[in-house]
Write an enzyme that holds these catalytic residues in place. Structure first.
Site, PDB file in Angstrom:
ATOM      1  N   ASP A  30       0.834  -1.213   0.000  1.00  0.00           N
ATOM      2  CA  ASP A  30       0.000   0.000   0.000  1.00  0.00           C
ATOM      3  C   ASP A  30       0.864   1.257   0.000  1.00  0.00           C
ATOM      4  O   ASP A  30       2.003   1.239   0.464  1.00  0.00           O
ATOM      5  CB  ASP A  30      -0.931  -0.021   1.223  1.00  0.00           C
ATOM      6  CG  ASP A  30      -2.110   0.924   1.068  1.00  0.00           C
ATOM      7  OD1 ASP A  30      -2.379   1.385  -0.062  1.00  0.00           O
ATOM      8  OD2 ASP A  30      -2.776   1.212   2.090  1.00  0.00           O
ATOM      9  N   ASN A  78     -10.819  -2.409  -6.000  1.00  0.00           N
ATOM     10  CA  ASN A  78      -9.994  -1.426  -6.707  1.00  0.00           C
ATOM     11  C   ASN A  78     -10.571  -1.006  -8.067  1.00  0.00           C
ATOM     12  O   ASN A  78     -10.133  -0.009  -8.649  1.00  0.00           O
ATOM     13  CB  ASN A  78      -8.551  -1.935  -6.885  1.00  0.00           C
ATOM     14  CG  ASN A  78      -7.726  -1.888  -5.614  1.00  0.00           C
ATOM     15  OD1 ASN A  78      -6.861  -2.731  -5.389  1.00  0.00           O
ATOM     16  ND2 ASN A  78      -7.974  -0.907  -4.755  1.00  0.00           N
TER      17      ASN A  78
END
Ligand code: IPE
Ligand code: IPE
Ligand code: MG
Length: 256
Positions: A30, A78
């Site tokens: 991330d 996503n």
């Protein structure tokens, strides 16, 4: 007077116990976007740089003797991102495998993928399947990409599969156990190594974001502030050192 408990200092990477390397390391990669933003670059520049980190960390993990490295590359959520970013992320496996498969083979690393591959663009599916085929003979570390993966999606699919087996008369409801459940999950091909020993998330966020909810039941979590493009082999060693300083009990007692 209240004394605060002295904290044991975290072990350093140079003190790694090579006999206690976690077999399965999973990483929520991330912070690519924030890495780029801090440099006044477009978010996709962070993803591009993050791909270089994947290469470095894969080799570092393999060298340390990690048996499975699972990398969360794209979640089922996503798709909510702008299409330009999603398109770039869908192209990344093509760039990655086109340049990196020879190194994977040289390091005896086998590629595996979990997630709903059918929803990926055809070219992405093709390159992923080719990387799996080209490394199928490798017997070292498994590099397992979670690509269009979501743990709830995985659990729903597993439930549907078990329900179909019950409906067909091949399985009794009372025969559904933790074992049959695990066998219906996307990590089933990993066998005994399906559950990560160590979960790392970069970029300072401390949440799972729909990642391996079943498999992480007894994993050790290490959260690091570095953004993924800044993570490297040394950061991995540091996280493993932290892991080695933990006491896993699995519900039992410490010195059993
Ligand atoms: C991780 O970085 C990569 C993916 C989720 C695909 P992000 O893109 O989430 O970066 P931040 O969290 O916005 O900084
Ligand atoms: C998790 O990161 C997914 C991947 C690393 C592929 P996100 O950036 O998508 O997670 P949230 O939205 O911050 O929870
Ligand atoms: Mg993020």
């Amino acid at each position: 007077m209240v004394f605060s408990k002295a904290k044991t200092p975290a072990p350093t990477a140079s003190e790694l116990d090579m006999t206690r390397i976690p077999a399965h390391v999973a990483i929520i990669m991330d912070g690519n976007g924030r890495w780029a933003k801090a440099r006044h670059l477009p978010r996709v520049a962070g993803h591009q740089q993050g791909m270089q980190t994947v290469k470095k960390v894969t080799i570092a993990a393999s060298d340390l003797g990690v048996k499975v490295l699972t990398l969360y590359a794209f979640s089922t959520e996503n798709w909510k991102r702008p299409s330009t970013e999603v398109n770039f992320l869908m192209q990344l496996p093509i760039k990655f495998f086109d340049t990196f498969v020879p190194d994977l083979v040289k390091n005896n690393v086998r590629v595996m993928v979990m997630g709903d591959q059918a929803a990926l663009p055809a070219a992405t599916q093709a390159v992923v399947q080719k990387a799996i085929a080209d490394t199928a003979h490798c017997t070292g570390m498994v590099l397992n990409f979670a690509l269009n993966y979501g743990s709830r999606d995985e659990l729903v699919r597993a439930s549907q599969q078990l329900a179909r087996q019950v409906k067909a008369g091949d399985l009794q409801p009372e025969e559904i156990t933790a074992q049959t459940m695990a066998a219906a999950l996307m990590t089933a091909p990993l066998g005994d190594l399906a559950d990560p020993d160590l979960l790392i998330r970069t970029s300072g966020e401390e949440r799972l974001s729909n990642f391996m909810l079943w498999q992480l039941a007894y994993s050790e979590f290490v959260f690091v502030d570095q953004h993924w493009p800044d993570f490297d082999g040394e950061s991995l060693k540091q996280a493993i050192a932290t892991f080695q300083g933990r006491h896993r009990r699995f519900g039992g007692l410490k010195n059993q």
